[in-house]
Design a protein around this motif. Structure first.
Motif, PDB file in Angstrom:
ATOM      1  N   ALA A 237     -13.330 -16.906  23.490  1.00 22.14           N
ATOM      2  CA  ALA A 237     -13.094 -16.080  24.680  1.00 22.14           C
ATOM      3  C   ALA A 237     -12.176 -16.806  25.652  1.00 22.14           C
ATOM      4  CB  ALA A 237     -14.426 -15.746  25.354  1.00 22.14           C
ATOM      5  N   CYS A 245     -15.836 -10.021  26.527  1.00 23.58           N
ATOM      6  CA  CYS A 245     -15.346  -9.713  25.179  1.00 23.58           C
ATOM      7  C   CYS A 245     -16.484  -9.816  24.175  1.00 23.58           C
ATOM      8  CB  CYS A 245     -14.204 -10.647  24.780  1.00 23.58           C
ATOM      9  SG  CYS A 245     -14.655 -12.401  24.686  1.00 23.58           S
ATOM     10  N   VAL A 261     -11.627 -11.206  18.223  1.00 20.87           N
ATOM     11  CA  VAL A 261     -12.083 -11.225  19.613  1.00 20.87           C
ATOM     12  C   VAL A 261     -11.731  -9.860  20.195  1.00 20.87           C
ATOM     13  CG1 VAL A 261     -11.961 -12.368  21.851  1.00 20.87           C
ATOM     14  CG2 VAL A 261     -11.659 -13.710  19.754  1.00 20.87           C
TER      15      VAL A 261
END
Length: 301
Positions: A237, A245, A261
Motif C-alpha cells: 500500500a 486499498c 493492489v
C-alpha cells in the motif's frame, strides 16, 4: 465535512455503506456520477460542472472509479485536487495501481514478494516468456482485466501457447505469471487503511475454478494473517501511495506474494466475513487525515 463520492452506481453495497457511515458521523455526502461531470480547465481557476451547475464547497472526495473509466475518472479526480479538495486516494496513486505492469515493477523495486511475471510484445517470444516463469502451468492475464475476468490458467505448454497466441491475435496486452499451486485456489485480501491492516479474509474459488474472486462464486472467511503477510500488505500500500486499498496476497512456498493492489476495494465481502465496520473506519481515517487543500504525492514511480 462536505464530501463528494465519485461513483456511477449509488446502489452498490460499498457506496451505500460509505454514505451511511459518513452521514452517521454528521457529514454531508453527495454521490457524483463520474461520467456526467464536465470540467473547465482554466489557468488558476479550475471548475467542475454537474447537471448544469458548478460544484463548489466540497472538502473531500472519495474516488470509487471503475476500471473501465479509469482515464476519465482520474481526470475528474485531478480536477478536484486542483481545486484544493482532499482526496481519500490521490489520482497519481490510483493511476499506479491500475497499471498492472507498472504496479508490479514498483513493488519489485521495493523488494516486495511477487509471483514470477513475464511480459513481451513480440508474439514470437511465447516460448521465452513461458521459460521465464518456469513453464506450465501458468496464469495468463489481460492487463485490463478485473474481478477475475480475462484471467486464464494454461495447464500445459500447448494450452498456454494457444491462449497466449489467441490473446495476441486479438491485439490485447497480456502478462504471464507462475502458477502458485500451493495456494490451493485461494488468496488473502488484506484491507489497508492509513498504513494499517484493519481486516483480512481468505477468499476461495468456486469448485473447479482457480480464481478466488467472490464475484465469480467464490467464498470468504475471516482469517488471521502472519506478521510477514501484514508487513507485505502495508508495504505494498505504501509503495502505491494509497491511503485505502485491498492488497491481494497468495501464500507461496517462498512466502507471501502480492497479486494486486486494488485502489477501490469492495466492502461487502470483507464486512460480511469479518463483521467489522470497514466503512466507518474509512470515514474515521478521513476525519483524522483531512486538512484543507491537502494533496500530496506519496510513493515513487
Amino acid at each position: 465535512m462536505k464530501i463528494a463520492m465519485l461513483a456511477r452506481n449509488p446502489n452498490l453495497y460499498s457506496h451505500k455503506r460509505l454514505v451511511e457511515a459518513a452521514e452517521a458521523r454528521g457529514h454531508e455526502i453527495d454521490i457524483i456520477s463520474t461520467l456526467r461531470v464536465s470540467m473547465n480547465i482554466t489557468s488558476l481557476r479550475p471548475e467542475i460542472y454537474y447537471g448544469g451547475a458548478k460544484l463548489t464547497g466540497y472538502d473531500a472526495v472519495i474516488p470509487r472509479i471503475g476500471v473501465s473509466i479509469t482515464q476519465f475518472g482520474l481526470a475528474v479526480l485531478r480536477q478536484f485536487e486542483m481545486m484544493g479538495v482532499y482526496p481519500l486516494n490521490e489520482s497519481v496513486a490510483i493511476g499506479r495501481s491500475r497499471d498492472k505492469l507498472r504496479s508490479l515493477q514498483i513493488l519489485a523495486r521495493r523488494g516486495i514478494g511477487l509471483p514470477v511475471t513475464a511480459f513481451a510484445h513480440d508474439p514470437k517470444k511465447t516460448d521465452e516468456v513461458l521459460s521465464i516463469v518456469g513453464g506450465a502451468p501458468v496464469v495468463i492475464k489481460l492487463l485490463e482485466g478485473t474481478q477475475g475476468i480475462g484471467v486464464v490458467l494454461g495447464e500445459t505448454e500447448k494450452s498456454a501457447k494457444s491462449v497466449i497466441e489467441a490473446f495476441r491475435g486479438a491485439n490485447v496486452a497480456i502478462m504471464v505469471q507462475e502458477f502458485i499451486k500451493e495456494a490451493g485456489n485461494s488468496d488473502i485480501r488484506c484491507f489497508v487503511i492509513g498504513g494499517k491492516v484493519v481486516a483480512s479474509m481468505e477468499r476461495k474459488g468456486a469448485e473447479g475454478d482457480f480464481r478466488s474472486n467472490i464475484h465469480r462464486g467464490g467464498s470468504s472467511r475471516s482469517i488471521r494473517i502472519t506478521p510477514q503477510e501484514r508487513a507485505t500488505a502495508v508495504e505494498a500500500a505504501k509503495a502505491m501511495g494509497l491511503n485505502v486499498c485491498g492488497v491481494d496476497i497468495l501464500r507461496s512456498n517462498h512466502g507471501p506474494v502480492v497479486m494486486e493492489v486494488n485502489s477501490s476495494p469492495g466492502l461487502e465481502g470483507i464486512e460480511n466475513a469479518t463483521g467489522k465496520d470497514i466503512a466507518g473506519m474509512v470515514i474515521d481515517f478521513m476525519e483524522k487525515d483531512f486538512k484543507p487543500g491537502k494533496v500530496r504525492t506519496k510513493g515513487k514511480g
